[in-house]
Design a protein around this motif. Structure first.
Motif, PDB file in Angstrom:
ATOM      1  N   GLN A  20       0.775  -1.182   0.116  1.00 27.19           N
ATOM      2  CA  GLN A  20       0.115  -0.180  -0.054  1.00 27.19           C
ATOM      3  C   GLN A  20       0.756   1.099   0.057  1.00 27.19           C
ATOM      4  N   VAL A  21       0.343   2.281  -0.696  1.00 26.29           N
ATOM      5  CA  VAL A  21       1.064   3.677  -0.723  1.00 26.29           C
ATOM      6  C   VAL A  21       0.182   4.656  -0.188  1.00 26.29           C
ATOM      7  N   ARG A  22       0.755   5.922   0.129  1.00 23.87           N
ATOM      8  CA  ARG A  22       0.045   6.867   0.823  1.00 23.87           C
ATOM      9  C   ARG A  22      -0.627   7.651  -0.428  1.00 23.87           C
ATOM     10  N   LYS A  23      -1.828   8.507  -0.291  1.00 20.02           N
ATOM     11  CA  LYS A  23      -2.727   8.782  -1.442  1.00 20.02           C
ATOM     12  C   LYS A  23      -1.846   9.682  -2.176  1.00 20.02           C
ATOM     13  N   GLY A  24      -1.983   9.424  -3.546  1.00 21.49           N
ATOM     14  CA  GLY A  24      -1.604  10.386  -4.467  1.00 21.49           C
ATOM     15  C   GLY A  24       0.244  10.360  -4.699  1.00 21.49           C
ATOM     16  N   THR A  25       0.767   9.137  -3.719  1.00 20.00           N
ATOM     17  CA  THR A  25       2.292   9.188  -3.609  1.00 20.00           C
ATOM     18  C   THR A  25       2.766   7.837  -3.836  1.00 20.00           C
ATOM     19  N   ASP A  26       4.046   7.791  -3.878  1.00 21.59           N
ATOM     20  CA  ASP A  26       4.700   6.508  -3.997  1.00 21.59           C
ATOM     21  C   ASP A  26       5.329   6.062  -2.720  1.00 21.59           C
ATOM     22  N   ILE A  27       4.851   6.719  -1.552  1.00 22.88           N
ATOM     23  CA  ILE A  27       5.357   6.787  -0.102  1.00 22.88           C
ATOM     24  C   ILE A  27       4.944   5.595   0.497  1.00 22.88           C
ATOM     25  N   PRO A  28       5.488   4.458   0.661  1.00 18.73           N
ATOM     26  CA  PRO A  28       4.736   3.313   1.564  1.00 18.73           C
ATOM     27  C   PRO A  28       4.017   3.515   2.514  1.00 18.73           C
ATOM     28  N   TYR A  29       2.707   2.971   2.560  1.00 16.25           N
ATOM     29  CA  TYR A  29       1.732   3.457   3.552  1.00 16.25           C
ATOM     30  C   TYR A  29       1.988   3.150   4.921  1.00 16.25           C
ATOM     31  N   ILE A  30       2.971   2.071   5.162  1.00 12.81           N
ATOM     32  CA  ILE A  30       3.447   1.953   6.445  1.00 12.81           C
ATOM     33  C   ILE A  30       3.989   2.942   7.284  1.00 12.81           C
TER      34      ILE A  30
END
Length: 186
Positions: A20-30
């Motif tokens: 999973q990634v943060r909304k609108g980004t490629d930052i890992p959600y974790i």
């Protein structure tokens, strides 16, 4: 110092949010649940609250179940996570946000602390994104745009003020003022 409970929460959340990634980004959600846990740790919360902060989105955004959280982390942690979760993702954005606003008015201090830390990190992430990408690009990520987001965050603050205050609430107020400006007096 991380405890076994917190370490187990980190590992569980990392597996549950894998890919999973943060909304609108490629930052890992974790990165978000970890940051929420660190905000709670910095605020002096106990291990169960910190673990719940790390796990706060597992019921809402992964295949994890309440029963599984009770089994692995205990009743208190599972109840905090449940208290921070939207019950029905099929409802409209407005209905889900109204539910959150209303439920926080009477929620336990633990749930209110985790919800507050969650919102603090969300606001800080938005501020960093605006600095990097510009306001217009960032607000386009949100289906409802800037004004409904401002309404939501200001209502959350009022909800969280319904019961006894806690230090993170002041931090949330400061961060919301940085993002949206001071509250209007009208």
């Amino acid at each position: 110092m991380l405890t076994t409970l917190v370490e187990r929460a980190i590992e569980f959340a990392a597996r549950a949010h894998q890919g999973q990634v943060r909304k609108g980004t490629d930052i890992p959600y974790i990165s978000h649940p970890y940051a929420v846990g660190m905000i709670l740790l910095d605020a002096g919360c106990d291990d169960e609250v910190v673990a719940a902060g790390i796990l706060h989105d597992t019921l809402e955004d992964t295949d994890a179940t309440y029963e599984e959280l009770v089994r692995k982390f205990g009743q208190r942690v599972a109840d905090i996570v449940l208290g921070c979760s939207e019950p029905d993702k099929t409802l409209s954005w407005e209905e889900r946000k109204d539910h959150t606003i209303n439920s926080l008015k009477t929620a336990s201090r633990d749930v209110r602390m985790v919800a507050c830390a969650d919102k603090i990190h969300n606001v800080r992430s938005t501020l960093r994104a605006i600095e990097a990408e510009g306001e217009e690009a960032v607000w386009r990520r949100f289906k409802r745009g800037k004004e409904p987001q401002e309404w939501y965050f200001r209502q959350l603050i009022e909800s969280l003020k319904e019961r006894e205050p806690f230090p993170l609430l002041q931090t949330l107020e400061q961060e919301v003022a940085r993002l949206f400006g001071p509250p209007s007096s009208g």
